[in-house]
Scaffold this active site. Structure first.
Site, PDB file in Angstrom:
ATOM      1  NE  ARG A  82    -124.317  44.606 161.829  1.00 26.71           N
ATOM      2  CZ  ARG A  82    -125.250  45.482 162.184  1.00 26.71           C
ATOM      3  NH1 ARG A  82    -126.498  45.097 162.379  1.00 26.71           N
ATOM      4  NH2 ARG A  82    -124.963  46.754 162.344  1.00 26.71           N
ATOM      5  CE  LYS A 184    -124.564  48.821 159.026  1.00 23.97           C
ATOM      6  NZ  LYS A 184    -126.008  48.831 158.713  1.00 23.97           N
ATOM      7  CD  GLU A 220    -132.623  44.675 155.442  1.00 25.84           C
ATOM      8  OE1 GLU A 220    -132.502  45.459 156.375  1.00 25.84           O
ATOM      9  OE2 GLU A 220    -131.741  43.886 155.107  1.00 25.84           O
TER      10      GLU A 220
HETATM   11  C1  LIG Z   1    -127.274  48.657 159.337  1.00 26.89           C
HETATM   12  C2  LIG Z   1    -128.497  48.110 158.704  1.00 26.89           C
HETATM   13  C3  LIG Z   1    -129.682  47.872 159.442  1.00 26.89           C
HETATM   14  C4  LIG Z   1    -129.859  48.277 160.877  1.00 26.89           C
HETATM   15  O1  LIG Z   1    -129.021  47.606 161.750  1.00 26.89           O
HETATM   16  P1  LIG Z   1    -128.762  48.139 163.227  1.00 26.89           P
HETATM   17  O2  LIG Z   1    -127.718  47.233 163.752  1.00 26.89           O
HETATM   18  O3  LIG Z   1    -130.021  48.042 163.972  1.00 26.89           O
HETATM   19  O4  LIG Z   1    -128.320  49.545 163.090  1.00 26.89           O
HETATM   20  C5  LIG Z   1    -130.742  47.279 158.773  1.00 26.89           C
HETATM   21  N1  LIG Z   1    -130.685  46.962 157.469  1.00 26.89           N
HETATM   22  C6  LIG Z   1    -129.579  47.195 156.724  1.00 26.89           C
HETATM   23  C7  LIG Z   1    -129.573  46.812 155.295  1.00 26.89           C
HETATM   24  C8  LIG Z   1    -128.448  47.773 157.324  1.00 26.89           C
HETATM   25  O5  LIG Z   1    -127.364  47.987 156.586  1.00 26.89           O
END
Ligand SMILES: *Cc1c(COP(=O)(O)O)cnc(C)c1O
Length: 341
Positions: A82, A184, A220
């Site tokens: 990722r 991210k 989300e």
């Molecule tokens: C990091 C993150 C998540 C959760 O991801 P995981 O890999 O399950 O920790 C969900 N939404 C956003 C916007 C994030 O930055």
């Protein structure tokens, strides 16, 4: 190895400086060999690209002690992949997947004394990150970068049981259509700070973001993906190009299908459908699943039948199975658990 004298059960989610962190520098088109260092301070030029144009990204994962005493990480290769995707979108150099996993393992090993014991509920939170470090004034990507990994012990996410939270439908967008919602990047968080502070001031725990183009579909929250349960026990999770692909959510989908025999739909989810679901949870590394009891849509409340006291039964089953896999109580799918030797 002697553990640090830490009150594991009462740790919060806060930064605590540990002994070692990993640093690798990118210069002249290549990464150096990388080292562990005791120095937790970063010095850089006032005009560093990260400081002016926010060229930075991060990952988050955990290490913990399993039932039989191993220290393990959960699917670190997916965090590495990722981050590679994020770096490509931000014109940053990719840090190779195998080296990422190795750096995480080195940091955990070097800070073994901070890995909470099995049963404490606490974990070691690991933060890999990268930023453009040389002076850039005309808008363009940096030439030099730092890839770093530090860790900090964090407390049990749910102290005294997982209490359902209340969230609100947000009027502010998290990500633009065709923007950076799927990576991210620190920038996604900078712009969400105003909105989360506002939500907290008004008594809500989180913001539910809708799709920015039509504001009709569920995306989300600021840092977790949604998972819904229908009244006939199907799992439904929103699919959208501007959702960050949560590793926890992807793992829960697998667990739902392969361990619990549940039907899973990954599809667009209209906000109008939400009132008909039986359970709702937020998935992310921090909490695994955080149950949602209530959604406030501009004063109109959606109250899930699972209520405000406990996790819904299907959410609970998913939570228990995935945490069981992580803690070594339930056999894990191949490649999910990286033992730190
Ligand atoms: C990091 C993150 C998540 C959760 O991801 P995981 O890999 O399950 O920790 C969900 N939404 C956003 C916007 C994030 O930055």
């Amino acid at each position: 190895m002697e553990k640090k004298n830490i009150d594991w059960g009462n740790l919060g989610f806060a930064y605590m400086q540990t002994d070692k962190r990993y640093v690798s520098l990118y210069k002249d088109g290549k990464w150096d060999d990388g080292v562990l260092t005791e120095d937790a301070t970063i010095q850089m030029n006032e005009c560093a690209c990260v400081l002016q144009y926010a060229q930075t990204c991060f990952e988050g994962l955990k290490a913990y002690t399993t039932e039989n005493g191993h220290i393990v990480c959960f699917r670190p290769d997916l965090n590495a992949e990722r981050m590679s995707d994020t770096c490509k979108r931000l014109e940053m150099p990719v840090f190779p997947v195998e080296r990422f996993v190795d750096a995480v393992a080195q940091v955990v090993k070097a800070n073994e004394a901070y890995v909470p014991p099995y049963g404490s509920g606490a974990t070691l939170y690991i933060r890999p990150y990268m930023f453009g470090s040389d002076a850039i004034i005309g808008v363009k990507p940096a030439n030099e970068y730092q890839f770093r990994v530090f860790c900090t012990p964090v407390g049990p996410y749910f102290k005294g049981g997982a209490k359902p939270i209340t969230i609100r439908v947000s009027d502010v967008d998290r990500a633009a259509p065709h923007g950076t919602g799927h990576i991210k990047a620190g920038l996604n968080y900078a712009m969400s700070l105003y909105n989360i502070v506002d939500a907290h001031n008004k008594g809500f725990d989180e913001n539910m973001y809708l799709d920015p183009a039509t504001r009709t579909k569920v995306e989300e929250t600021g840092g977790a993906n949604f998972l819904f349960v229908t009244k006939d026990n199907k799992i439904v999770t929103p699919k959208s190009p501007s959702i960050l692909p949560s590793i926890t959510r992807r793992s829960l989908v697998y667990v739902a299908k392969e361990y619990l025999g549940l039907e899973v739909e990954e599809r667009e989810v209209y906000f109008d459908e939400v009132k008909d679901f039986a359970e709702c949870g937020l998935c992310g590394t921090a909490a695994v699943i955080s149950p949602v009891g209530k959604i406030n849509d501009h004063g109109k409340e959606i109250c899930f039948p699972s209520g405000m006291d406990d996790m819904g039964p299907v959410t609970k089953k998913l939570y228990d199975t995935l945490t069981g896999i992580q803690m070594g109580r339930i056999e894990a799918p191949e490649g999910w658990i990286k033992v730190i030797e």
